[in-house]
Scaffold this active site. Sequence first.
Site, PDB file in Angstrom:
ATOM      1  N   LYS A 151       0.849  -1.197   0.000  1.00 23.51           N
ATOM      2  CA  LYS A 151       0.000   0.000   0.000  1.00 23.51           C
ATOM      3  C   LYS A 151       0.881   1.242   0.000  1.00 23.51           C
ATOM      4  CE  LYS A 151      -3.907  -2.292   0.254  1.00 23.51           C
ATOM      5  NZ  LYS A 151      -4.943  -2.253  -0.785  1.00 23.51           N
ATOM      6  N   HIS A 269      -8.897 -12.269  -9.069  1.00 22.56           N
ATOM      7  CA  HIS A 269      -9.417 -11.085  -8.386  1.00 22.56           C
ATOM      8  C   HIS A 269     -10.786 -10.778  -8.969  1.00 22.56           C
ATOM      9  CE1 HIS A 269      -9.859  -7.093  -6.723  1.00 22.56           C
ATOM     10  NE2 HIS A 269      -8.721  -7.232  -6.063  1.00 22.56           N
TER      11      HIS A 269
END
Length: 415
Positions: A151, A269
């Site tokens: 992140k 995903h």
Amino acid sequence: MPGITYEDFLNLDYTPADSELVCTFHIDPAADMDMEAAASRVASESSNGTWAELQVEGGITDLSATTFDIDGNTIRVAYPDELFEDGNMAQVLSCIAGNIMGMKAVDHIRLLDCEWPESLTTSFPGPQFGSDVRNEIFDAGDRPITATVPKPKVGLSTDQHAKIGYEAWLGGLDLLKDDENLTDQAFNPFHDRLTESLSYRDDAQDETGEKKSYLINITADANTMLERADVVAEQGCEYVMVDVVTTGWAAVQAVRERCEELGLAIHAHRAMHAAFDRLEDHGVSMRVLAQVTRLCGTDQLHTGTADLGKLANEDTVGINEWLYSDLYGMTDVLPVASGGLHPGLVPELIEREGTNIAIQAGGGVHGHPDGTRAGAAALRQAVDASVAGTPIEEYADDHPELQTALDKWGTETPR
């Protein structure tokens, strides 16, 4: 010669054959339409009917779908096997979730579930590895495997991204994972990210004595994805990741075929899934999307956090059970729990979903006050404590990384 009308697609005394695909829908008829009229139009439009009465000869009615059950706003429709092309998921979905989604005869329609017949099911390859990746790749024993996304998920340089992966691996996590919108951007090119991350992966394996791997996102046009899969295999990685909904099922099937040749596992995903399944009365359920994903052959799929994370989730536990279920001998799928997880949520997550899962945390790793390695250690410690049946508060007494995570996040669900 009799004509074919909408009424010919409704038979409440009909019993589907074992070879038929049975779909369950929720429908809200339009204001000028009763339930039986709307239900017959669903079967008509999704098979071989049209709005005008037809004069036909021969066996064309053998390809008609039949609405055979109406229970309140729930209907069930049987589709003859001959209606479908074997192994062509795009064509199957064009039938059962195509034009009917825009029909004026219904205000809302939602494909809730499918009962897949053997002949159609076995025309698809299914996963290569499924939940066996936990032990075939990682020797994880009874514990869930773990993953993290650096992140921020986009904007990091290649070197930053790879070093974060290295820290996470050293902290005890199994997998580095790209997020859904990181592919081959100038700030972090695909080939550079692959080679540098795998170099750090090798170092982490040497230092920890544990197997590590990388879920690198190959999402692109179909030809590019196949080329990227080749490169991933050449570089010695075990996985590719694909955004299966945005990529499209035909492309997923092409990747599945290539990955069998290369011996690669596929991590799916589900980005964009909520465009189909978020509304309770319209679209396609996550349960059906999960079924499609299994038939098309991915090994891992994000299915949610059983309402513990930051994202809205459909019936995670029920979907996971279907992904594990016996389906004519087809390999199962490893569910991935992700979205707003941190170490304090792990015991309840495992209580709800079991240990045959992957647990992925982003902010719940990198947001640790002592950094990524400590955050990774805290997540792994929470997993190990939960599998051992030790309360994490007790386990934290001897594991400072976990204690710091509990001090920061407790056991609360983020929003």
